[in-house]
Design a protein around this motif. Sequence first.
Motif, PDB file in Angstrom:
ATOM      1  N   LYS A 161       0.968   5.367  -0.312  1.00 20.83           N
ATOM      2  CA  LYS A 161      -0.113   5.872   0.317  1.00 20.83           C
ATOM      3  C   LYS A 161       0.036   5.574   1.811  1.00 20.83           C
ATOM      4  N   GLN A 162       0.565   4.403   2.271  1.00 22.22           N
ATOM      5  CA  GLN A 162       0.505   4.234   3.646  1.00 22.22           C
ATOM      6  C   GLN A 162       1.493   5.095   4.530  1.00 22.22           C
TER       7      GLN A 162
ATOM      8  N   GLU B 215      -0.495   7.391   6.269  1.00 22.47           N
ATOM      9  CA  GLU B 215      -1.359   6.599   7.423  1.00 22.47           C
ATOM     10  C   GLU B 215      -0.584   6.202   8.687  1.00 22.47           C
TER      11      GLU B 215
ATOM     12  N   ASN C 272       0.838  -1.085  -0.062  1.00 27.14           N
ATOM     13  CA  ASN C 272       0.131   0.061  -0.006  1.00 27.14           C
ATOM     14  C   ASN C 272       0.859   1.274  -0.078  1.00 27.14           C
TER      15      ASN C 272
END
Length: 600
Positions: free
Chosen positions: A211-212, A215, A208
């Motif tokens: 994008k991760q 996060e 991921n």
Amino acid sequence: MATEEDIAWFKSTFHPIPKPQLPDDSVEYYVYHLPSPAPAVIDEAAETRARLLEVQRTAAELTKELLKGYIWQRESFRLEMSKDDGITSLHGRTNYGDSIEDEWVIVYLLRELTKRHKDIWVKVGDSDGEFLLIEAAGTLPAWLEPEVADNRVWINQGDLKIIKPKDTRKGVSEKLSLAEARRIIQEEPSRFIRSKIIQEEAFYRLRNYPKQISENLHSAIVTIPRKAAFLLHQKPAYISPAVEAFYIRDPIAMRPLKSKDASDLVFKPDDLVTVSVKFTRVGYAQLKSQEFPIPSTWQGKLPPTEDLEAHTRAETGMKLSCGLEMLLYDPHHQDKASVREMKLLLEDVDSGDEKLPTDEEIEMSWDRREDDEKWLDINFEDLDRELKGGGKGKEKAGGDFGDAGAQENLQRIVARFEEFLNDNSAGFDGAEFINDFGSDSDMDEDDEDEFSSDGEDKDGSFDEEEFSRMMKEMMGMPSGPGGPSFKAPMDKRVQELDAEEEDDTEQIKELSRQMEAELRGTGVLDLNRQQQKVASGEGASKGEAAKSTNPDDLEDEDENAKINLAKNLLESLHGQAGTAGPAGNMLSMMGLQMPKYDRD
């Protein structure tokens, strides 16, 4: 003049100094320039340095591009030119603390780096060894054991490449040196294993990315002193050392918070502002999970619990402010670059060179982001449902377990376990931990070897020197030569902690005396009763008092035992000073919630 015999004797006694082991929670990485085939240039070393400098610049650009605003838990990704055994490379080592995601961010950066420079080869490992192979353990060939894995695992052009031995039909036992691995890379490209399945498993955590990366952070609104808000706005990365100082606090670090006078504090709780602060996810969880009694300097500064949102924000801000205070006060942290920077900024504020932000400036131009805290919630009923395979297609009163990533990882673990259980060809060799102790016959044959001549169990014996070495490693102290140079600072801190414990001991004794006086005043506690019986010698034999069979005496004895138990529990809770400990854990297991610790 030395003879040949003298030289031979010297060589026989000379042993190279072994490289120090990689500390726990650290990842180490090397970047080599290895064009294939090897170039026929006059000055290969100069060419290598020039190419590695280009890679270094690209790494800096990648970091700015992919990690804008990223906060590291402890140390950041960095590449520095180094030369080892005549081989020039880019080398880096990062301590990621409790944030395993930082390690995978580094792997992602290194992988992207190999995509932009086709002729560089990356080797990465941590304290567990070749952790990429550990991730792909279920897909590896039988010959690839940890003992022979060193220098065989490389990243090039974004792919995972493993150097295989010339003959894998027999058991592979020879280790591969770095020089030999470099030669194979440049001269024998056919020796590489390129497996899509192994690569997918090894890089599964990167599925991921990028994008991760965002996060891994968490933004929360907290109420903190204006000075603290100023520092964190100047450089959000200051949050990590502040949280760590709070998380690993000890009595020495907490000294400035014990005073009832807040005038000596750097971050006084008298000019509070509510702002959005960016944390690492691990750091935010560490801050939120800690039970921390309100220091006397913060008494009356928090909103009432009826206003839950405001109280929670202020409580989190109080912990963060105390962490910043301990970071700047504790001598243990004074050598950190972040501490020196913060002190310089605060000096500029005191001198008037820097201005603290106004309420209007904070409201108009500062970020006000607040992320959902759902990822912190762990519902054990949902976890049990997921483990039993009932997580999908059913109505769940408690909602999903964790976030999407946690659910996916858990489902992957369960699927792997079911795959193993359903594999009819897998025996006990597939789960070595089941048969660690061998059969009964093995035990009989090895009984004589397992015990020494004096009957001591060798495996179970206590080796003081080994224990001392392991403890030094755990504390970050060198276990081999050079240890004494670090001994003095550590001894000084231990002595200071001992002094703190002595002070607490006197307070505990005073508390015990007060409790005993109160209990004696109620008439419940009569400590002299049993002593008089023993002194009178009733039923005593050889200096021991006989046990009474009188029901009243037995009841009093039982009552005294209960009171002593209560006293011991209170002393233990007092010694914990609001932190985790055996007494608090035991009471919580019995469902008893004790009030928050208050030294006064």
